[in-house]
Design an enzyme around this catalytic site. Structure first.
Site, PDB file in Angstrom:
ATOM      1  N   GLY A  13      28.154  -4.222  12.271  1.00 48.32           N
ATOM      2  CA  GLY A  13      29.184  -3.085  12.035  1.00 48.32           C
ATOM      3  C   GLY A  13      30.323  -3.719  11.259  1.00 48.32           C
ATOM      4  N   ILE A  14      31.240  -2.964  10.875  1.00 51.12           N
ATOM      5  CA  ILE A  14      32.425  -3.347   9.896  1.00 51.12           C
ATOM      6  C   ILE A  14      33.291  -4.456  10.895  1.00 51.12           C
ATOM      7  CG2 ILE A  14      34.271  -2.666   8.437  1.00 51.12           C
ATOM      8  CD1 ILE A  14      32.995   0.139   8.131  1.00 51.12           C
ATOM      9  N   HIS A  15      32.889  -5.443  10.991  1.00 48.85           N
ATOM     10  CA  HIS A  15      33.842  -6.492  11.666  1.00 48.85           C
ATOM     11  C   HIS A  15      34.748  -7.153  10.733  1.00 48.85           C
ATOM     12  CE1 HIS A  15      31.499 -10.019  10.369  1.00 48.85           C
ATOM     13  NE2 HIS A  15      30.454  -9.169  10.404  1.00 48.85           N
ATOM     14  N   ALA A  16      35.588  -8.235  11.046  1.00 49.65           N
ATOM     15  CA  ALA A  16      36.643  -8.737  10.235  1.00 49.65           C
ATOM     16  C   ALA A  16      36.368  -9.124   8.816  1.00 49.65           C
ATOM     17  CB  ALA A  16      37.154  -9.791  11.051  1.00 49.65           C
ATOM     18  N   ALA A  19      35.236  -5.972   6.782  1.00 50.67           N
ATOM     19  CA  ALA A  19      36.285  -5.271   6.448  1.00 50.67           C
ATOM     20  C   ALA A  19      37.437  -5.543   5.463  1.00 50.67           C
ATOM     21  CB  ALA A  19      37.278  -5.084   7.926  1.00 50.67           C
TER      22      ALA A  19
END
Lengths: 86, 648
Positions: A13-16, A19
């Site tokens: 997913g859109i992790h750190a 992002a």
């Protein structure tokens, strides 16, 4: 306003990190605002913390929108980013 | 378990923990084949109803000191892992869990707690029957009602409805006890049915010699075929034994034939034990106790009366009081005067006084009021089970107050030579039975007034000494709130201000460029510093607000008091761990002080799993007109300054 919807394929997913990269991309168009919407919550793509806070995961459908003088370029760049990284 | 599932389970873990009354209320976690089992400090803090709505949960119930949440085979293992991680309680076995549960109380407390749990479960049934019994007792004494066909019919039906549960109380108790001790409830029901089987002689009739009792001979030992009506002690023991047998056979019998063989063995062994050992022992206890008490009233005068009425309600707890009916009948037949009836009656009303005393001490507690009022009303009609099990025994000291009140009432009964001319009803309806000779009615009222007042006052007094715990519990949350007040929330500056940042971990400073991850090293996410940690914890580098703890807990976003946005990322690629080995110590929106721990992680395990452990701290939104000066070598601790944001 320009927009597209995208289904996240990255297993994490859109992790750190993505992002952060997305925030960088989204900041590059001056007054043009890029937003990411998931389940009715909309955040500015330039705000890293808000973006992380969305908790976007694999399989989630997000709507990405750009509005402003450079919305054409912005949406193209962000879409390119999603396809490559997410 | 992939990351998507993991995240779903984490949400479940978070919710369950919250609904269980928070991490502080959780003492242990384990799982069996299908259920997640959690030991709580205080079950009352848990919202079981809401737990049923938790994602994937198929049901929630309390068995013993454990809250058990059904997830289903396979799934429960994964959920357990996440929930246990979340609460830092891994690798507990079921027996560890029991130890934790048991450590909470001493043996006597455990027995009383178990007894109370067993009865609380069946309380709605008892309460309904108790009030109906009172009603039918009153109606039965009104001549007009008896002479009207319709009213008589209704009274009879009320009577049947009220009497049934008391006739089958051992069944209900065996069921509830079996469930309480972790066996399957249906096996407890089966055992209860055996105890009351129609093939056995009725216990009351057998006690009065009204029926022939068949005696079997098994290995030369006589086994009497008498039922266990009123056999509460036996039912409790059987419930416990059945649960143990069930758990034992479920473990030992091979899975292929388990469904066929395990309940069969439990029922068979249970029934044999019932008739050969537990039944006779329980019955011996019953008649022994009862005989001693009755003997005392006949031979010890005033003291005997006081002891009898003081302890008679303890017989009710064991269910042995039903036998007294036979004694009363005998007394009436022999002497025409039944002095046991008023003794029991004052013992009963004294427990009512104790309920009122307890309620007054806790008048602000709605739950206790809800329980106390119907309990007291049913006491007025001579039924004390709700009062005993719902209130007095449960909170311990009211039962003592009630017994003292009963004893004093017994003294008055002795002094006024009170007796009844019949048996079967007590307290309010019981006055009709009082022997009118020598101001009988007035004395009846005086004796009851003394008993209720004494029960009430003694409970109030005892409560003053023994009721400390709930008050402390009540004041604790207030203290917690005060604490919050003297730590005002941090309000970050609107725009980034010059600010100093201190060590966010203990370890060795590493230049950001040397972090083995292109994204961090290149500074594309922002300038910053990094550290090779020597312990598994990160701390706040400045006063700040937590803006975002990553769901996988490997990264945390902070907004400092000076308005600087910071990302601390533990390790490289550790998002792939899906939260494993990480524990968040703060949550989104928390105000934290410089040096306060933020996330704990298992450094060794992360290394073992093959991940880089360097921790970059990045200033992800530094304005163009600010520059960061930073340390690039040396040791880092929470006391060392590692970076400073300055006007360019």
């Amino acid at each position: 306003m320009k927009q597209f919807t995208y289904t996240i394929t990255d297993p994490l997913g859109i992790h750190a990190r993505p992002a952060g990269l997305l925030a960088k991309v989204a900041k590059g168009f001056g007054d043009t605002v890029v937003t990411v919407t998931k389940d009715g919550t909309t955040v500015k793509a330039s705000q890293l913390m808000k973006l992380m806070g969305l908790g976007v995961k694999q399989g989630n459908v997000v709507t990405v929108a750009a509005e402003g003088p450079a919305e054409e370029e912005a949406i193209a760049a962000v879409e390119e980013f999603f396809r490559t990284n997410l | 378990m992939d990351a998507t599932k993991r995240q779903r389970y984490e949400k479940i873990a978070e919710e369950i923990t919250k609904l269980a009354g928070g991490k502080d209320n959780i003492q242990g976690i384990a799982h069996c084949a299908t259920r997640l089992r959690i030991v709580l400090k205080d079950n009352d803090l848990a919202d079981l109803k809401a737990m049923e709505d938790v994602d994937l949960a198929k049901g929630v119930f309390v068995a013993g000191d454990q809250v058990q949440i059904i997830f289903g085979a396979g799934l429960v293992n994964d959920v357990y892992e996440v929930v246990a991680d979340y609460n830092n309680m891994k690798n507990m076995s079921l027996s560890d869990l029991k130890t934790v549960a048991n450590q909470k109380m001493n043996p006597l407390q455990r027995i009383i707690k178990a007894l109370s749990d067993v009865f609380v479960d069946i309380m709605p049934g008892i309460l309904a029957a108790a009030l109906l019994t009172g009603l039918s007792g009153v109606l039965g004494n009104i001549e007009f009602v008896q002479n009207n066909a319709t009213l008589y019919g209704i009274t009879t039906l009320v009577n049947i409805a009220s009497g049934a549960i008391f006739g089958f109380l051992p069944l209900a108790v065996a069921y509830s006890a079996c469930k309480r001790f972790g066996g399957r409830p249906i096996l407890g029901i089966v055992m209860g049915c055996i105890m009351l089987s129609g093939s056995l002689a009725d216990a009351y009739q057998a006690a009065q010699g009204l029926v022939e009792v068949t005696t079997l001979h098994i290995f030369g030992f006589p086994v009497e075929l008498v039922g266990f009506q009123g056999g509460i002690i036996v039912a409790l023991l059987m419930g416990y034994v059945t649960a143990m047998l069930d758990k034992f056979f479920e473990r030992k019998v091979p899975e292929v034939v388990r469904l066929l063989v395990s309940p069969l063995l439990t029922t068979l062994v249970g029934a044999l034990l019932l008739f050969t050992v537990i039944g006779p022992v329980g019955r011996g206890l019953s008649s022994g106790l009862t005989n001693v008490l009755v003997w005392m009233t006949q031979n010890l005068g005033l003291i005997g009366y006081a002891v009898f009425s003081g302890l008679q309600q303890l017989l009710v707890i064991t269910g042995l009081h039903h036998i007294l009916g036979a004694v009363e009948a005998q007394l009436l037949a022999d002497t025409g005067r039944n002095f046991l009836n008023p003794l029991m009656s004052v013992a009963i009303i004294a427990q009512g006084g104790a309920v009122l005393g307890y309620m007054l001490r806790h008048r602000d507690n709605v739950k206790i009021r809800e329980l106390s009022i119907p309990s007291f009303i049913s006491v007025l009609f001579g039924i004390t089970e709700p009062a005993l099990f719902g209130v007095n025994l449960r909170y311990r000291y009211p039962i003592i107050g009630g017994c003292i009140g009963g004893a004093l009432g017994g003294v008055v009964v002795y002094l006024t030579n009170l007796a009844a001319l019949g048996f079967g009803t007590t307290v309010l309806p019981g006055i009709a039975l009082a022997d009118p000779s020598g101001n009988g009615y007035v004395n009846y009222i005086i004796a009851h007034a003394v008993a209720i007042a004494a029960g009430f006052i003694m409970t109030m007094v005892l409560g003053g000494f023994m009721d400390k715990a709930p008050e402390q519990a009540a004041s604790a949350p207030a203290k917690a709130e005060e604490k919050k007040d003297d730590a005002p929330a941090i309000v970050p500056a609107e725009t980034a201000q010059p600010e100093s940042f201190y060590g966010y971990a203990n370890g060795t400073i590493l230049p950001l460029e040397q972090v083995k991850d292109e994204t961090f090293a290149s500074g594309v996410l922002g300038d910053g510093v990094a550290v090779i940690p020597s312990e598994g914890k990160i701390y706040a580098p400045a006063d700040c607000v937590v803006t975002n703890v990553a769901e996988t807990k490997h990264a945390i976003g902070l907004m400092t008091a000076g308005g600087n946005e910071i990302l601390i990322h533990i390790g490289v690629d550790t998002v792939k761990l899906g939260g494993k080995f990480f524990t968040a110590l703060v949550k989104d929106g928390d105000s934290v002080r410089k040096g306060q721990p933020l996330i704990a992680f298992d450094l060794e395990q992360i290394k073992k799993a093959g991940y880089e452990t360097a921790i970059p701290m990045l200033f992800t939104d530094a304005p163009d007109d600010m520059t960061l000066s930073k340390e690039t070598a040396g040791a880092m601790s929470t006391q060392t300054k590692v970076a400073e944001m300055k006007k360019a």
